[in-house]
Write a protein that holds these residues in place. Structure first.
Motif, PDB file in Angstrom:
ATOM      1  N   LEU B  36     -30.886 -56.261  41.024  1.00  0.00           N
ATOM      2  CA  LEU B  36     -31.828 -55.192  40.660  1.00  0.00           C
ATOM      3  C   LEU B  36     -31.468 -53.885  41.352  1.00  0.00           C
ATOM      4  O   LEU B  36     -31.602 -52.805  40.773  1.00  0.00           O
ATOM      5  CB  LEU B  36     -33.267 -55.608  41.017  1.00  0.00           C
ATOM      6  CG  LEU B  36     -33.885 -56.693  40.128  1.00  0.00           C
ATOM      7  CD1 LEU B  36     -35.159 -57.238  40.754  1.00  0.00           C
ATOM      8  CD2 LEU B  36     -34.191 -56.137  38.729  1.00  0.00           C
ATOM      9  N   GLY B  40     -30.007 -50.286  39.656  1.00  0.00           N
ATOM     10  CA  GLY B  40     -30.850 -49.115  39.850  1.00  0.00           C
ATOM     11  C   GLY B  40     -32.300 -49.346  39.453  1.00  0.00           C
ATOM     12  O   GLY B  40     -33.030 -48.406  39.155  1.00  0.00           O
ATOM     13  N   MET B  41     -32.737 -50.603  39.450  1.00  0.00           N
ATOM     14  CA  MET B  41     -34.112 -50.899  39.045  1.00  0.00           C
ATOM     15  C   MET B  41     -35.049 -51.047  40.232  1.00  0.00           C
ATOM     16  O   MET B  41     -36.275 -50.994  40.070  1.00  0.00           O
ATOM     17  CB  MET B  41     -34.135 -52.183  38.199  1.00  0.00           C
ATOM     18  CG  MET B  41     -33.409 -52.014  36.854  1.00  0.00           C
ATOM     19  SD  MET B  41     -33.274 -53.571  35.939  1.00  0.00           S
ATOM     20  CE  MET B  41     -34.988 -53.867  35.462  1.00  0.00           C
ATOM     21  N   VAL B  42     -34.519 -51.270  41.403  1.00  0.00           N
ATOM     22  CA  VAL B  42     -35.335 -51.458  42.603  1.00  0.00           C
ATOM     23  C   VAL B  42     -34.659 -50.793  43.800  1.00  0.00           C
ATOM     24  O   VAL B  42     -33.432 -50.779  43.901  1.00  0.00           O
ATOM     25  CB  VAL B  42     -35.537 -52.971  42.867  1.00  0.00           C
ATOM     26  CG1 VAL B  42     -35.715 -53.264  44.340  1.00  0.00           C
ATOM     27  CG2 VAL B  42     -36.747 -53.507  42.115  1.00  0.00           C
ATOM     28  N   ASP B  43     -35.470 -50.258  44.692  1.00  0.00           N
ATOM     29  CA  ASP B  43     -34.988 -49.683  45.947  1.00  0.00           C
ATOM     30  C   ASP B  43     -35.454 -50.628  47.065  1.00  0.00           C
ATOM     31  O   ASP B  43     -36.660 -50.839  47.239  1.00  0.00           O
ATOM     32  CB  ASP B  43     -35.609 -48.284  46.097  1.00  0.00           C
ATOM     33  CG  ASP B  43     -35.221 -47.594  47.398  1.00  0.00           C
ATOM     34  OD1 ASP B  43     -34.723 -48.268  48.325  1.00  0.00           O
ATOM     35  OD2 ASP B  43     -35.444 -46.369  47.483  1.00  0.00           O
ATOM     36  N   SER B  44     -34.503 -51.211  47.796  1.00  0.00           N
ATOM     37  CA  SER B  44     -34.877 -52.184  48.830  1.00  0.00           C
ATOM     38  C   SER B  44     -35.815 -51.592  49.880  1.00  0.00           C
ATOM     39  O   SER B  44     -36.664 -52.304  50.431  1.00  0.00           O
ATOM     40  CB  SER B  44     -33.630 -52.726  49.529  1.00  0.00           C
ATOM     41  OG  SER B  44     -32.978 -53.643  48.684  1.00  0.00           O
ATOM     42  N   ALA B  45     -35.681 -50.303  50.122  1.00  0.00           N
ATOM     43  CA  ALA B  45     -36.568 -49.669  51.113  1.00  0.00           C
ATOM     44  C   ALA B  45     -38.012 -49.638  50.607  1.00  0.00           C
ATOM     45  O   ALA B  45     -38.958 -49.682  51.407  1.00  0.00           O
ATOM     46  CB  ALA B  45     -36.071 -48.258  51.423  1.00  0.00           C
ATOM     47  N   ALA B  46     -38.175 -49.581  49.297  1.00  0.00           N
ATOM     48  CA  ALA B  46     -39.542 -49.618  48.738  1.00  0.00           C
ATOM     49  C   ALA B  46     -40.132 -51.023  48.902  1.00  0.00           C
ATOM     50  O   ALA B  46     -41.332 -51.176  49.167  1.00  0.00           O
ATOM     51  CB  ALA B  46     -39.534 -49.204  47.271  1.00  0.00           C
ATOM     52  N   ILE B  47     -39.279 -52.051  48.776  1.00  0.00           N
ATOM     53  CA  ILE B  47     -39.762 -53.427  49.008  1.00  0.00           C
ATOM     54  C   ILE B  47     -40.251 -53.552  50.452  1.00  0.00           C
ATOM     55  O   ILE B  47     -41.344 -54.063  50.716  1.00  0.00           O
ATOM     56  CB  ILE B  47     -38.631 -54.452  48.728  1.00  0.00           C
ATOM     57  CG1 ILE B  47     -38.193 -54.357  47.259  1.00  0.00           C
ATOM     58  CG2 ILE B  47     -39.084 -55.868  49.084  1.00  0.00           C
ATOM     59  CD1 ILE B  47     -37.012 -55.266  46.910  1.00  0.00           C
TER      60      ILE B  47
END
Lengths: 217, 213
Positions: B36, B40-47
């Motif tokens: 993901l 470019g569907m997810v930013d690990s920092a947002a997780i």
């Protein structure tokens, strides 16, 4: 396709297992999976009810035995394959394939704001509600094999309308990608009717049911 | 990036994934996150930020404050019972799965119990993450068939004079149980009262709140 997820009232269940430490996550991967679910916006076609339906379609053995957040992983993997965003082999490897044309993902700075967004599932109604509080209604029986929020233990039962809740998006259609709203009611069922002979006469069971689930009794 | 909405296709995909993905869920989730991120569907920092937010800020203390306020401020309680979502917004607690909050009140002769028999619906922005047992097959199956037996396992005994009201979260309404204010708490302020309110009492698997002596 049996309704494996439709667990209300299933007989033969054991004691409820409680965690001694009562922690929401038992491993890092569970927290990561939950966080992916929050941070991933995905294509517009991934409706909430499509998500639920894809989870309900997990093989029965997996649904019953795999850890809760592992099922979430399976849901996202299946939705990605279904939408042509990845192949099973790419998901297994964790790399490969084309980059889809989606907007930039949510960043860490967006999280506080997104977390405070409340979704309202009501839509303007072009029809008056068919029932009002106190009406006696009978629930329908739906065949297996499509998504509905009418649980099996409440099919073909008689209840009383407790409250009209407004005109809410209908999950049965949402799981097909269609945004159709219908009047929603909280319906009260008596324990004596639901579970005759089981000593539940004093208890009341409530569920939120859409107009197309109900007919006048 | 459309979806098929086709249960047959999804069933086949599930079977395919079942045989093709690694057997260890930790590896599966790690691979999913990597893919993901690459797409470019997810930013690990947002997780990370989501996990921190729910670990530190969003949890059952929010619901407890709402309950304590309902005990001390009758006008607030009336607003909460009339429109739960508007009332919790007074605290800034609106968010995930709280668009249609319905507060249900315990009394000496009424006990409320909340369940989601079809999946795991829960008022996350108000109570935080749901406990594991709430999502278990046993709780989901038995809460709507033998609520008094379930309560007993949680150490809650309700007498024959008490009507048990079970609320199955089949739509987007999310139920918040208002436990009764314990006796002997007249001298406590709102913060002290909030400290008495347990998460389980707001789901309905706890009834008589304990007061420290």
């Amino acid at each position: 396709m049996a309704r494996v997820h439709d667990m209300g009232g299933l007989p033969g269940q054991g004691r409820i297992v409680m965690d001694p430490d009562d922690h929401p996550f038992h491993a890092d991967w569970e927290a990561r999976m939950w966080g992916i679910n929050e941070a991933l916006e995905g294509p517009a076609s991934w409706s909430l009810d499509w998500w639920r339906y894809v989870r309900e379609l997990i093989q029965a053995d997996d649904y019953l035995t795999r850890p809760y957040f592992d099922q979430w992983m399976q849901v996202y993997a299946a939705m990605m394959v279904d939408s042509g965003l990845a192949t099973p082999a790419e998901i297994a490897r964790g790399t490969g394939g084309r980059k889809p044309d989606l907007r930039k993902p949510m960043g860490p700075g967006d999280v506080a704001k997104v977390s405070a967004i409340t979704r309202d599932f009501r839509r303007p109604a072009d029809q008056k509600p068919a029932f009002t509080s106190g009406n006696k209604v009978r629930t329908k029986t739906f065949p297996e094999g499509f998504h509905t929020r009418l649980p099996g233990y409440l099919m073909n039962r008689t209840g009383i309308i407790h409250a009209h809740r407004g005109n809410h998006l209908l999950p049965d259609e949402g799981a097909k990608g269609r945004h159709v709203a219908q009047h929603l009611y909280t319906v009260t069922f008596s324990g004596a009717d639901l579970w005759p002979g089981e000593g539940r006469d004093k208890d009341r069971f409530n569920a939120d049911l859409w107009e197309s689930y109900l007919e006048r009794a | 990036m459309t979806s098929s909405y086709d249960p047959k296709k999804i069933t086949e995909i599930h079977e395919h994934l079942h045989s093709e993905l690694p057997s260890d869920p930790a590896l599966r989730v790690k691979a999913l996150e990597s893919l993901l991120v690459e797409k470019g569907m997810v930013d690990s920092a947002a997780i990370d930020a989501w996990i921190d937010l729910y670990a530190e800020e969003i949890g059952p203390k929010r619901g407890a404050r709402v309950v304590a306020k309902s005990w001390t401020d009758p006008a607030f309680k009336a607003r909460l019972l009339a429109d739960g979502t508007a009332a919790i917004s007074e605290f800034g607690y609106q968010g995930h799965a709280t668009g249609h909050v319905v507060a249900v009140e315990n009394t000496p002769v009424v006990h409320n119990l909340v369940v989601c028999t079809l999946c795991s619906c829960y008022p996350f922005a108000l109570l935080g993450m749901s406990p594991g047992w709430y999502k278990s097959q046993e709780y989901r199956a038995r809460a709507v068939r033998d609520p008094r037996g379930v309560l007993k396992e949680f150490g809650v005994s309700v007498g024959d004079e008490v009507e048990v009201r079970v609320w199955d979260s089949t739509a987007e309404l999310r139920y918040l149980v208002l436990p009764q204010r314990p006796a002997g708490t007249d001298n406590l302020n709102e913060d002290q009262l909030a400290a008495l309110v347990t998460r389980n009492s707001m789901i309905g698997t706890d009834r008589v709140l304990k007061v420290a002596r």
